[in-house]
Design an enzyme around this catalytic site. Structure first.
Site, PDB file in Angstrom:
ATOM      1  N   TRP A 159       0.806  -1.225   0.000  1.00 50.03           N
ATOM      2  CA  TRP A 159       0.000   0.000   0.000  1.00 50.03           C
ATOM      3  C   TRP A 159       0.835   1.268   0.000  1.00 50.03           C
ATOM      4  O   TRP A 159       0.359   2.327  -0.419  1.00 50.03           O
ATOM      5  CB  TRP A 159      -0.929   0.013   1.217  1.00 50.03           C
ATOM      6  N   ASP A 160       2.084   1.177   0.462  1.00 52.45           N
ATOM      7  CA  ASP A 160       2.877   2.408   0.572  1.00 52.45           C
ATOM      8  C   ASP A 160       3.232   2.996  -0.799  1.00 52.45           C
ATOM      9  O   ASP A 160       3.601   4.166  -0.884  1.00 52.45           O
ATOM     10  CB  ASP A 160       4.142   2.175   1.407  1.00 52.45           C
TER      11      ASP A 160
ATOM     12  N   GLU B 105       1.454  -2.109  12.414  1.00 55.77           N
ATOM     13  CA  GLU B 105       1.389  -3.565  12.516  1.00 55.77           C
ATOM     14  C   GLU B 105       1.617  -4.081  13.932  1.00 55.77           C
ATOM     15  O   GLU B 105       1.631  -5.296  14.147  1.00 55.77           O
ATOM     16  CB  GLU B 105       2.391  -4.184  11.545  1.00 55.77           C
TER      17      GLU B 105
ATOM     18  N   LYS C 295       4.538   0.479  15.593  1.00 59.44           N
ATOM     19  CA  LYS C 295       5.654   0.222  14.684  1.00 59.44           C
ATOM     20  C   LYS C 295       5.900   1.449  13.805  1.00 59.44           C
ATOM     21  O   LYS C 295       7.024   1.781  13.478  1.00 59.44           O
ATOM     22  CB  LYS C 295       5.352  -0.998  13.802  1.00 59.44           C
ATOM     23  N   GLN C 296       4.806   2.090  13.419  1.00 55.66           N
ATOM     24  CA  GLN C 296       4.900   3.240  12.526  1.00 55.66           C
ATOM     25  C   GLN C 296       3.704   4.157  12.741  1.00 55.66           C
ATOM     26  O   GLN C 296       2.725   3.782  13.372  1.00 55.66           O
ATOM     27  CB  GLN C 296       4.926   2.769  11.076  1.00 55.66           C
TER      28      GLN C 296
END
Length: 837
Positions: free
Chosen positions: A382-383, A513, A625-626
């Site tokens: 998706w990024d 995630e 995580k992000q």
């Protein structure tokens, strides 16, 4: 372990070995200590074909690699416990036959950099020429000095072509020289010595899987006096491949030529009686052609046609065309930072990686590692739509269109996947090569339904910024409709006692995630809302501006007025979680009920968390995580006011690990926006040098392409303060104090602007096109062709003291009255514990 952003120096690269050059990455001393890193950093590619920077002589090497975008093998995913709808077939990019090797022997002694007596060494990746060059002066064991120069280029203009040149000149003395130029099937474990390749068994889920059996089945080998061709078919996926090679030699020395091919090896050998001062120039042209299943003999013919053109046109014509192509690339996207030469080089390296990942992808996807390595198995995620496509939209929109059309071609399989998960519409795979879901771990993979909204986000941005109604009304609208249908079906309505209805989405995972399968993930809901609204808007636009196309879509996709109204209603009533006590947006419905993970006191050797803690341990905590909420604040910034954005950033920043390279540059953008300008620079440097300084210790697996795009996003959206809501450009800049000025280019509605930012003003100038309307801090202006337009600035926005220390809410009370605590999970065992059982 990962590096704390606070600890990244302004220039974390060893400049005694990698000197600053604004238009090249340069190495002046070879090292065996970081081969994986430099093989990635100096790789060359064009989006279709990529070559890692392995030395011509073949050794030493961390991981030989030649990759074709989308060329993959499949394998059955074996789940310890099966369940309906689990991904069934894995996909892994194949290391296609390697044509880089040109082994050199002088006086029968091989050149091996690890042990060679080098009097001079320079290797450079030229960002304007699109070429890797190496220059070596070697004193042989017999005491003779020899100059060896090499050039390597993957063509941007001829998609299937690689050009290499090797020039050898005896500087002192005469000597017999042998050059063995080879094509090797390394995927099946054979190196240039016919030995099995070393396998690195270190656990890391981000690395590619290893195949147990043979992958490339030989389907033919052929040679003539100056050409050889090898053909293969993958054992399971059935994809086909041919690689053809032409050689030529230019020298005044006496030379003998030999050529041979076998199923896994092709060799062209030159034996030269070299005289001092008489150069030997060997040219090698390589053509790679691949297919989902076309017969190999047809690919042989395609290789012949490519090589025939090279023979007719000459190598130099392709080098000239390469430079011209890159001139256009830099005209559209170059960024200039005054007084920051190290940053300038790093920025251009990242922008060059985006060219190498996207230029000739030609309606294939853009993989997470581009074509520089096998990390993440060569999958598309998706990024691409969240980070890379927006960059292309504003710099090279034709390449953005190619990337988006790839998703359109995946729509049939996305529809199948939705049905498999009992949904209407289409569900795009979280990770894939061929369109099938390849994530074996559904909680952090398939459950990331937000990929639908991310693709729709990129489609809508392209439509609004370029005005390309042809693409949207003919093809893009299909994706907009089917993704909106999925959200309308996946979500559900609830009605409270007062009769007010709200729309909910349960059982999904956001970008983070470390938190999975939750209800009402904020990022997912905000992006899904935009997806629903935008799908309805596109159909209204079609109804007004292209009635024929509108009726065609209504008929072919069975769209009704009631369905369009339902999408609008679902978006209008979408639940957006908000906590009235902490005055922040929870990442999901129950996120704030968890305890905080104390990152400040987590041992550095336990980072990244995914390599040191079981997922269930991580899932029990507030730890990211992000960026998740913070990413939503950027991508859908017009939906949040500035105070809420600041409070959300302050809440989530202390619990964001940055274990994903996708995080730092988004944090930089939002930090700059809300006023944490020093923090913005910390995060920017972390993202800028993530590969160049190997800050995540996995550059060896390939370039982090989305992070490279994030560099552009951080500069343009973060420091330049640009937003493009509804396709209209506005600016509220945050020029860093240490930067005197910056210039950047941005394209909107067919007009290319040069924007110059200084502390007290912005200047806009039209480079190409008719002009554009822009806004600067609330003032609208028209930038027409001709004289530049200057807008004065009153400062560079607020400047807040950087966040330091423990999380600010530790010790506060939740809405239910419980105390918020932070800790680090660890297993404790007393010395006298009974462990005997």
């Amino acid at each position: 372990m990962n590096v704390d952003p606070h600890e990244v120096s302004p220039d974390p690269i060893d400049r005694t070995r990698f000197p600053v050059d604004p238009w090249a990455l340069v190495e002046t001393e070879p090292s065996a200590d970081d081969l994986g890193r430099t093989e990635t950093l100096f790789a060359v590619g064009n989006g279709y074909l990529g070559l890692r920077a392995n030395p011509e002589e073949g050794r030493q090497s961390f991981a030989h690699g030649t990759f074709i975008n989308g060329f993959h093998e499949t394998w059955p995913i074996h789940h310890a416990e099966e369940a309906f709808g689990f991904a069934k077939v894995g996909q892994t990019i194949v290391n296609v036959p390697d044509a880089k090797t040109m082994k050199i022997y002088i006086d029968d002694e091989p050149l091996l950099l690890a042990v060679a007596d080098l009097h001079y060494y320079r290797r450079e990746l030229d960002f304007r020429a699109g070429e890797l060059r190496r220059d070596v002066i070697w004193r042989t064991p017999s005491g003779k000095r020899v100059s060896i120069r090499s050039r390597r280029m993957v063509s941007f203009t001829e998609r299937h072509l690689v050009i290499m040149t090797l020039e050898i000149t005896m500087l002192e003395g005469d000597a017999p020289i042998v050059v063995s130029s080879q094509v090797l099937n390394r995927q099946d474990g054979i190196d240039e010595y016919a030995q099995k390749a070393r396998v690195d068994e270190v656990f890391d889920p981000r690395k590619a899987s290893r195949f147990a059996g043979r992958v490339l089945e030989p389907r033919g080998d052929w040679h003539s006096e100056r050409r050889m061709i090898l053909g293969y078919q993958t054992a399971n996926s059935g994809m086909t491949l041919a690689v053809g090679v032409d050689h030529s030699i230019e020298t005044d020395n006496d030379a003998e030529e030999l050529i041979s091919t076998e199923p896994d090896v092709g060799k062209k050998v030159y034996r030269v009686q070299a005289r001092q001062g008489r150069p030997i120039v060997i040219n090698k042209a390589v053509a790679y052609h691949s297919s989902r299943g076309v017969a190999v003999r047809e690919l042989f013919d395609r290789c012949r046609r490519t090589l025939d053109r090279v023979r007719q046109n000459g190598l130099e014509s392709y080098r000239v065309a390469q430079r011209q192509w890159l001139d256009t690339w830099w005209d559209g996207c170059d960024i200039e930072i005054a007084g920051q030469p190290a940053l300038q080089q790093a920025i251009r390296w990242n922008l060059f990686q985006l060219a190498q990942a996207s230029a000739r992808a030609d309606q294939l996807g853009i993989a997470a590692k581009g074509v520089t390595g096998s990390g993440y198995e060569g999958h598309y995620f998706w990024d691409t739509e969240a980070y890379v496509v927006p960059f292309l939209i504003h710099t090279h929109p034709a390449l953005a269109r190619n990337a988006l059309r790839f998703r359109v071609t995946m729509l049939p399989k996305a529809r199948e996947r939705a049905r498999e998960l009992a949904q209407q519409g289409a569900l795009f795979p979280w990770r894939t090569i061929n369109g099938d879901e390849a994530s074996a771990y559904y909680a952090a993979g398939t459950a990331q339904y937000h990929i639908n909204a991310d693709i729709a986000f990129a489609l809508m941005k392209y439509y609004m910024v370029t005005g390309d109604t042809s693409f949207m009304f003919r093809e893009g609208v299909q994706v907009m409709v089917e993704t909106a249908r999925l959200w309308a079906d996946l979500g559900f309505w609830r009605e409270d006692a007062a009769g007010d209805r709200s729309f909910h989405i349960h059982g999904v995972t956001g970008p983070d995630e470390y938190t999975t399968v939750v209800n009402n993930n904020l990022f997912t809901n905000v992006m899904a809302r935009a997806n629903l609204w935008n799908a309805a808007q596109v159909l209204r636009d079609m109804s007004e501006h292209d009635r024929e196309a509108y009726e065609r879509v209504r008929t072919r996709l069975s769209v009704t007025d009631d369905e369009i109204a339902e999408w609008q209603a679902c978006g209008d009533a979408m639940v957006i979680p908000y906590d009235e006590v902490l005055r922040v947006h929870p990442q999901d419905e129950h996120f704030l009920e968890r305890e905080l993970w104390d990152l400040e006191n987590t041992p550095p050797e336990n980072r990244p968390l995914l390599l040191h803690y079981h997922p269930l341990v991580i899932y029990r905590f507030q730890v990211l995580k992000q960026a998740d909420v913070v990413l939503a604040l950027f991508l859908q910034g017009d939906q949040f006011d500035s105070e809420v954005t600041r409070r959300d950033f302050e809440y989530y920043d202390p619990i964001t690990t940055g274990d994903s390279t996708l995080s730092a540059l988004v944090q930089a953008i939002v930090a700059a926006e809300v006023g944490y300008q020093e923090m913005a620079m910390w995060y920017f440097r972390t993202g800028l040098f993530v590969d160049l300084a190997d800050l995540h210790n996995n550059t060896s697996d390939g370039v982090h392409i989305a992070s490279a795009a994030g560099v552009w996003n951080a500069i343009i959206h973060g420091f330049g303060g640009m937003r493009d809501t509804g396709g209209h450009l506005t600016f509220d800049p945050r020029l860093p104090r240490e930067w005197p000025s910056m210039d950047f280019r941005v394209r909107t509605h067919g007009t290319l602007l040069n924007v110059r930012l200084e502390r007290d003003h912005m200047e806009f100038r039209v480079l190409d096109g008719q002009g554009a309307s822009v806004g600067v801090r609330g003032r609208e202006m028209w930038i027409g062709a001709g004289e530049p337009v200057t807008e004065p600035l009153d400062g560079q926005g607020p400047e807040l003291t950087s966040l330091e220390g423990h999380h600010p809410v530790v010790g506060d009370l939740r809405a239910d009255g419980t105390v918020i605590t932070a800790n680090v999970p660890e297993a404790l065992m007393s010395d006298d514990a009974d462990v005997g059982g």
